[in-house]
Scaffold this motif. Structure first.
Motif, PDB file in Angstrom:
ATOM      1  N   PRO A  80       0.820  -1.212   0.000  1.00  0.00           N
ATOM      2  CA  PRO A  80       0.000   0.000   0.000  1.00  0.00           C
ATOM      3  C   PRO A  80       0.856   1.266   0.000  1.00  0.00           C
ATOM      4  O   PRO A  80       1.988   1.259   0.471  1.00  0.00           O
ATOM      5  CB  PRO A  80      -0.802  -0.124   1.289  1.00  0.00           C
ATOM      6  N   VAL A  81       0.308   2.328  -0.528  1.00  0.00           N
ATOM      7  CA  VAL A  81       1.001   3.624  -0.497  1.00  0.00           C
ATOM      8  C   VAL A  81       0.746   4.345   0.821  1.00  0.00           C
ATOM      9  O   VAL A  81       1.467   5.275   1.168  1.00  0.00           O
ATOM     10  CB  VAL A  81       0.554   4.506  -1.681  1.00  0.00           C
ATOM     11  N   LEU A  82      -0.282   3.938   1.547  1.00  0.00           N
ATOM     12  CA  LEU A  82      -0.589   4.536   2.836  1.00  0.00           C
ATOM     13  C   LEU A  82      -1.122   3.442   3.751  1.00  0.00           C
ATOM     14  O   LEU A  82      -2.145   2.817   3.460  1.00  0.00           O
ATOM     15  CB  LEU A  82      -1.637   5.656   2.720  1.00  0.00           C
ATOM     16  N   LYS A  83      -0.384   3.214   4.824  1.00  0.00           N
ATOM     17  CA  LYS A  83      -0.790   2.198   5.789  1.00  0.00           C
ATOM     18  C   LYS A  83      -0.379   2.692   7.173  1.00  0.00           C
ATOM     19  O   LYS A  83       0.766   2.600   7.579  1.00  0.00           O
ATOM     20  CB  LYS A  83      -0.120   0.858   5.476  1.00  0.00           C
ATOM     21  N   GLU A  84      -1.366   3.274   7.887  1.00  0.00           N
ATOM     22  CA  GLU A  84      -1.119   3.809   9.220  1.00  0.00           C
ATOM     23  C   GLU A  84      -2.282   3.447  10.137  1.00  0.00           C
ATOM     24  O   GLU A  84      -3.407   3.218   9.664  1.00  0.00           O
ATOM     25  CB  GLU A  84      -0.950   5.337   9.180  1.00  0.00           C
ATOM     26  N   LYS A  85      -2.002   3.412  11.404  1.00  0.00           N
ATOM     27  CA  LYS A  85      -3.032   3.107  12.384  1.00  0.00           C
ATOM     28  C   LYS A  85      -4.051   4.245  12.454  1.00  0.00           C
ATOM     29  O   LYS A  85      -3.696   5.409  12.525  1.00  0.00           O
ATOM     30  CB  LYS A  85      -2.407   2.912  13.763  1.00  0.00           C
ATOM     31  N   GLY A  86      -5.315   3.884  12.387  1.00  0.00           N
ATOM     32  CA  GLY A  86      -6.378   4.877  12.504  1.00  0.00           C
ATOM     33  C   GLY A  86      -6.875   5.418  11.184  1.00  0.00           C
ATOM     34  O   GLY A  86      -7.836   6.189  11.159  1.00  0.00           O
ATOM     35  N   VAL A  87      -6.217   5.072  10.055  1.00  0.00           N
ATOM     36  CA  VAL A  87      -6.671   5.540   8.740  1.00  0.00           C
ATOM     37  C   VAL A  87      -6.807   4.335   7.820  1.00  0.00           C
ATOM     38  O   VAL A  87      -6.317   3.236   8.089  1.00  0.00           O
ATOM     39  CB  VAL A  87      -5.687   6.559   8.139  1.00  0.00           C
ATOM     40  N   ALA A  88      -7.517   4.559   6.714  1.00  0.00           N
ATOM     41  CA  ALA A  88      -7.744   3.477   5.754  1.00  0.00           C
ATOM     42  C   ALA A  88      -6.439   3.129   5.031  1.00  0.00           C
ATOM     43  O   ALA A  88      -5.571   3.978   4.820  1.00  0.00           O
ATOM     44  CB  ALA A  88      -8.813   3.885   4.755  1.00  0.00           C
ATOM     45  N   THR A  89      -6.311   1.850   4.640  1.00  0.00           N
ATOM     46  CA  THR A  89      -5.163   1.386   3.851  1.00  0.00           C
ATOM     47  C   THR A  89      -5.445   1.654   2.370  1.00  0.00           C
ATOM     48  O   THR A  89      -6.497   1.270   1.846  1.00  0.00           O
ATOM     49  CB  THR A  89      -4.940  -0.113   4.074  1.00  0.00           C
ATOM     50  N   ILE A  90      -4.491   2.318   1.665  1.00  0.00           N
ATOM     51  CA  ILE A  90      -4.720   2.785   0.280  1.00  0.00           C
ATOM     52  C   ILE A  90      -3.666   2.170  -0.634  1.00  0.00           C
ATOM     53  O   ILE A  90      -2.471   2.131  -0.309  1.00  0.00           O
ATOM     54  CB  ILE A  90      -4.668   4.325   0.213  1.00  0.00           C
ATOM     55  N   TYR A  91      -4.160   1.685  -1.790  1.00  0.00           N
ATOM     56  CA  TYR A  91      -3.278   1.105  -2.816  1.00  0.00           C
ATOM     57  C   TYR A  91      -3.403   1.926  -4.096  1.00  0.00           C
ATOM     58  O   TYR A  91      -4.422   2.622  -4.313  1.00  0.00           O
ATOM     59  CB  TYR A  91      -3.683  -0.336  -3.129  1.00  0.00           C
ATOM     60  N   LYS A  92      -2.386   1.823  -4.949  1.00  0.00           N
ATOM     61  CA  LYS A  92      -2.491   2.374  -6.289  1.00  0.00           C
ATOM     62  C   LYS A  92      -3.388   1.469  -7.117  1.00  0.00           C
ATOM     63  O   LYS A  92      -3.189   0.249  -7.187  1.00  0.00           O
ATOM     64  CB  LYS A  92      -1.113   2.477  -6.937  1.00  0.00           C
ATOM     65  N   ALA A  93      -4.364   2.077  -7.773  1.00  0.00           N
ATOM     66  CA  ALA A  93      -5.318   1.284  -8.546  1.00  0.00           C
ATOM     67  C   ALA A  93      -4.638   0.570  -9.704  1.00  0.00           C
ATOM     68  O   ALA A  93      -5.034  -0.537 -10.093  1.00  0.00           O
ATOM     69  CB  ALA A  93      -6.446   2.183  -9.052  1.00  0.00           C
ATOM     70  N   SER A  94      -3.601   1.177 -10.265  1.00  0.00           N
ATOM     71  CA  SER A  94      -2.928   0.584 -11.429  1.00  0.00           C
ATOM     72  C   SER A  94      -2.144  -0.675 -11.068  1.00  0.00           C
ATOM     73  O   SER A  94      -1.846  -1.502 -11.925  1.00  0.00           O
ATOM     74  CB  SER A  94      -1.998   1.610 -12.073  1.00  0.00           C
ATOM     75  N   GLU A  95      -1.797  -0.848  -9.788  1.00  0.00           N
ATOM     76  CA  GLU A  95      -1.004  -1.995  -9.379  1.00  0.00           C
ATOM     77  C   GLU A  95      -1.851  -3.206  -9.006  1.00  0.00           C
ATOM     78  O   GLU A  95      -1.339  -4.311  -8.819  1.00  0.00           O
ATOM     79  CB  GLU A  95      -0.116  -1.618  -8.186  1.00  0.00           C
ATOM     80  N   ILE A  96      -3.135  -3.022  -8.867  1.00  0.00           N
ATOM     81  CA  ILE A  96      -4.009  -4.103  -8.405  1.00  0.00           C
ATOM     82  C   ILE A  96      -4.703  -4.735  -9.604  1.00  0.00           C
ATOM     83  O   ILE A  96      -5.392  -4.034 -10.381  1.00  0.00           O
ATOM     84  CB  ILE A  96      -5.055  -3.569  -7.412  1.00  0.00           C
ATOM     85  N   PRO A  97      -4.596  -6.017  -9.807  1.00  0.00           N
ATOM     86  CA  PRO A  97      -5.302  -6.693 -10.909  1.00  0.00           C
ATOM     87  C   PRO A  97      -6.797  -6.700 -10.640  1.00  0.00           C
ATOM     88  O   PRO A  97      -7.240  -7.027  -9.536  1.00  0.00           O
ATOM     89  CB  PRO A  97      -4.708  -8.095 -10.895  1.00  0.00           C
ATOM     90  N   SER A  98      -7.543  -6.329 -11.645  1.00  0.00           N
ATOM     91  CA  SER A  98      -8.998  -6.251 -11.477  1.00  0.00           C
ATOM     92  C   SER A  98      -9.631  -7.617 -11.334  1.00  0.00           C
ATOM     93  O   SER A  98     -10.736  -7.752 -10.798  1.00  0.00           O
ATOM     94  CB  SER A  98      -9.623  -5.507 -12.664  1.00  0.00           C
ATOM     95  N   ASP A  99      -8.957  -8.658 -11.830  1.00  0.00           N
ATOM     96  CA  ASP A  99      -9.529 -10.005 -11.770  1.00  0.00           C
ATOM     97  C   ASP A  99      -8.950 -10.822 -10.628  1.00  0.00           C
ATOM     98  O   ASP A  99      -8.878 -12.053 -10.702  1.00  0.00           O
ATOM     99  CB  ASP A  99      -9.297 -10.738 -13.089  1.00  0.00           C
ATOM    100  N   LEU A 100      -8.529 -10.150  -9.571  1.00  0.00           N
ATOM    101  CA  LEU A 100      -7.928 -10.840  -8.437  1.00  0.00           C
ATOM    102  C   LEU A 100      -8.948 -11.796  -7.825  1.00  0.00           C
ATOM    103  O   LEU A 100     -10.083 -11.410  -7.518  1.00  0.00           O
ATOM    104  CB  LEU A 100      -7.464  -9.833  -7.379  1.00  0.00           C
ATOM    105  N   ALA A 101      -8.527 -13.047  -7.653  1.00  0.00           N
ATOM    106  CA  ALA A 101      -9.402 -14.056  -7.053  1.00  0.00           C
ATOM    107  C   ALA A 101      -8.951 -14.305  -5.623  1.00  0.00           C
ATOM    108  O   ALA A 101      -7.763 -14.463  -5.358  1.00  0.00           O
ATOM    109  CB  ALA A 101      -9.349 -15.352  -7.865  1.00  0.00           C
ATOM    110  N   VAL A 102      -9.912 -14.347  -4.746  1.00  0.00           N
ATOM    111  CA  VAL A 102      -9.631 -14.553  -3.331  1.00  0.00           C
ATOM    112  C   VAL A 102     -10.210 -15.887  -2.906  1.00  0.00           C
ATOM    113  O   VAL A 102     -11.409 -16.158  -3.121  1.00  0.00           O
ATOM    114  CB  VAL A 102     -10.226 -13.420  -2.459  1.00  0.00           C
ATOM    115  N   LYS A 103      -9.381 -16.748  -2.356  1.00  0.00           N
ATOM    116  CA  LYS A 103      -9.853 -18.066  -1.922  1.00  0.00           C
ATOM    117  C   LYS A 103     -10.294 -18.006  -0.469  1.00  0.00           C
ATOM    118  O   LYS A 103      -9.723 -17.321   0.321  1.00  0.00           O
ATOM    119  CB  LYS A 103      -8.729 -19.085  -2.075  1.00  0.00           C
TER     120      LYS A 103
END
Length: 618
Positions: free
Chosen positions: A595-618
């Motif tokens: 993540p580009v932002l990961k701190e206690k008390g705030v939301a965890t934020i990722y770059k949208a371009s780095e995340i695959p849209s078809d990510l499968a979660v088991k």
């Protein structure tokens, strides 16, 4: 036969005893023969008959008579404790009786008279000769029926022996002189008489202002504490100890309030030396116990007030509330006394004080009785603490969500009791009552066809409850009504408004950009997260004037919001529809995506371009 004169300090029974002796009969037979017996049912008859025989007025006879009333004795318009009056054999000064015999004529047993001051247990010496008072004769049947003249005759041998030895006349005590003189003044009603010859009397006005019985009791107790401390109990000690207590106490009380103040300072030092851990219930021992039983007695009012004020000023913490019946205000409170005063648990009090930052350093290691807080500051904090309303109760009362309540609070319609994070969930009960009063002034009736619920209007115009209610309260939106058809408890959603009027009201003063409040809803995250992404530079803002209040304010441009939503995504929003947040996070971590932002008390934020849209979660 002529009657002798009644002496200024002579009790009536002893005067009648002298009259009987001058007739050569006993007191008992004289009373019986003259029908002047003094039983309670015949006392008024005694005054009437004896006044007619002796020519002495009935008022004088009443003043000289010892009258038992409950546990007290009244004489010369003074009231003494019955246990302070000698009720057994006669006590006399041998030198005074010798003077009586030499200076008067008639039967020798009828010349001496008994002074009332001889009958007080705490006065042990003659104020003229300095000799100790001695017992003579047989025991009295009762103190008011004793035949004094007969006792003098039977004890003449004892008196002669004392006179031959010249007695002990080497110690004339100032206390004896002063109190004997006070008794004589009271008996003769001479308030202007000199108190103590030679200037041996008190320099202050305290004793002079106190009635004689009160002055004597106060002097004895102060002296008893000087001699025995808290172990002094006047009811359990003999006459010699009590007489010594009066002598010792007179050294204090004769100096008036200055002497009493010095005595109290000594007791204050003893109090702290004994390490009583702030306990003031018995600060001044026997003196405090004695005065506590006489709070309703006007004779002791000034002394009680003086001692209470001294205690409040001398001790930082101050005695318990209502010390000696006083309502003096404390300068300081301990956690222990505050718990008793305000009925708030000590753990809660420590939390209130800690939150306000007023606990002294090292308070955690101190007992509750040793932590001192300014009383005014504590009262202020407790008042604020009581004037709070939990958010859950406020949400339930208004039937609104947590975000809606927070927006109303930020708008100023409801006030927080504190800006500290630990009390952030408390709002002012007074501000809540004020808001309800304002809303209660809205008309009640049936909404017009074009009017919609507040919740619908908020979604339609894209504004919060707080912004719309603020316009209603300020009168900007006048067409508002409370639905009277619903009998349930009032809630904000019962307010119906004209949606187009609300929209026009906002249109006249549209902000130049997106406010932080709207940005939260547009991004679907929290206030703290929005502020943090601004601080780290993930989104840009600009500052300009608010068209409503003309103050500088920061805004987002709509383009910046849209660009942020394209470039970044929060973990929570990405996980929607894909499964558990923890599993989604684990899957991203497994792919090496950080993540580009990961701190206690705030939301965890990722770059949208780095995340695959078809990510499968088991």
């Amino acid at each position: 036969m002529a009657y002798p004169c009644i002496k200024p300090v002579e009790p009536l029974t002893q005067f009648i005893s002298r009259v009987a002796a001058s007739r050569g009969v006993s007191l008992f037979h004289y009373r019986r023969h003259m029908d002047i017996r003094a039983r309670y049912s015949r006392r008024e008859k005694l005054y009437e008959r004896f006044s007619g025989m002796s020519g002495i007025s009935e008022d004088v006879l009443r003043r000289h008579d010892l009258v038992k009333v409950g546990g007290n004795v009244q004489i010369f318009d003074m009231t003494f404790d019955l246990r302070d009056v000698w009720a057994k054999s006669a006590r006399v000064c041998a030198s005074c009786l010798r003077d009586d015999r030499l200076n008067e004529s008639g039967r020798h047993e009828a010349r001496p008279h008994q002074r009332f001051s001889w009958m007080l247990r705490v006065l042990g010496r003659c104020h003229k000769h300095g000799s100790g008072l001695v017992q003579i004769g047989t025991d009295y049947d009762r103190f008011s029926y004793g035949d004094f003249s007969r006792a003098v005759v039977s004890g003449s041998g004892t008196l002669d022996a004392l006179l031959r030895d010249e007695g002990d006349n080497s110690c004339i005590q100032a206390s004896d002189v002063y109190f004997h003189q006070r008794i004589e003044d009271a008996a003769t009603l001479s308030q202007d008489a000199a108190r103590v010859p030679g200037g041996a009397g008190p320099s202050g006005d305290m004793l002079e202002d106190l009635p004689l019985p009160a002055a004597l009791l106060l002097t004895e107790i102060v002296g008893g504490m000087k001699l025995l401390g808290d172990r002094y109990r006047r009811r359990r000690l003999g006459e010699e100890v009590r007489q010594a207590a009066v002598v010792a106490g007179f050294e204090v009380t004769s100096r008036g309030y200055d002497g009493l103040r010095d005595f109290l300072k000594e007791q204050d030092a003893v109090h702290w030396t004994n390490a009583r851990r702030g306990h003031f219930k018995n600060l001044y021992g026997p003196l405090q116990e004695f005065l506590r039983t006489r709070l309703e007695d006007d004779d002791y009012r000034d002394v009680v007030s003086f001692i209470a004020e001294h205690a409040m000023s001398a001790h930082p913490l101050g005695p318990e509330d209502g010390f000696l019946g006083s309502a003096l205000r404390r300068r300081y409170h301990s956690i222990r006394t505050a718990e008793v005063r305000h009925h708030i648990h000590r753990t809660t009090l420590r939390g209130i004080l800690s939150t306000a930052g007023v606990l002294p350093p090292g308070s955690d290691a101190k007992a509750d009785g040793r932590v001192l807080i300014d009383a005014n500051r504590l009262e202020e904090l407790v008042t604020q603490w009581r004037d709070r309303l939990p958010t859950e109760k406020a949400k339930s009362a208004l039937r609104i969500s947590g975000p809606a309540l927070r927006s109303i609070t930020r708008k100023g319609l409801l006030l927080k009791t504190s800006t500290d994070s630990e009390t952030d969930s408390k709002i002012s009960a007074a501000s809540y009552a004020q808001l309800m009063e304002l809303l209660d002034e809205l008309p009640r009736g049936s909404p017009a066809p074009r009017m919609k619920r507040l919740s619908y209007v908020a979604r339609m115009v894209g504004r919060s409850y707080a912004e719309i209610v603020s316009l209603v309260v300020d009168g900007v939106v006048a067409n508002a009504v409370i639905d009277a058809s619903q009998s349930e408890a009032f809630r904000l959603d019962q307010i119906f408004l004209d949606a187009y009027e609300v929209k026009r009201a906002f249109g006249t003063a549209d902000p130049p950009g997106v406010t932080f409040e709207r940005a939260e809803r547009m991004l679907g995250t929290t206030t703290q997260t929005v502020r943090r992404i601004v601080e780290v530079g993930l989104i840009e803002t600009f500052e300009t004037e608010n068209p409503v209040n003309r103050r500088k304010q920061r805004y987002f441009s709509p383009e910046a919001i849209d660009q942020f939503k394209k470039d970044y995504v929060t973990l929570r929003n990405f996980a929607l529809g894909r499964g558990n947040i923890a599993r989604v996070k684990a899957a991203l971590t497994a792919l090496g995506i950080t993540p580009v932002l990961k701190e206690k008390g705030v939301a965890t934020i990722y770059k949208a371009s780095e995340i695959p849209s078809d990510l499968a979660v088991k």
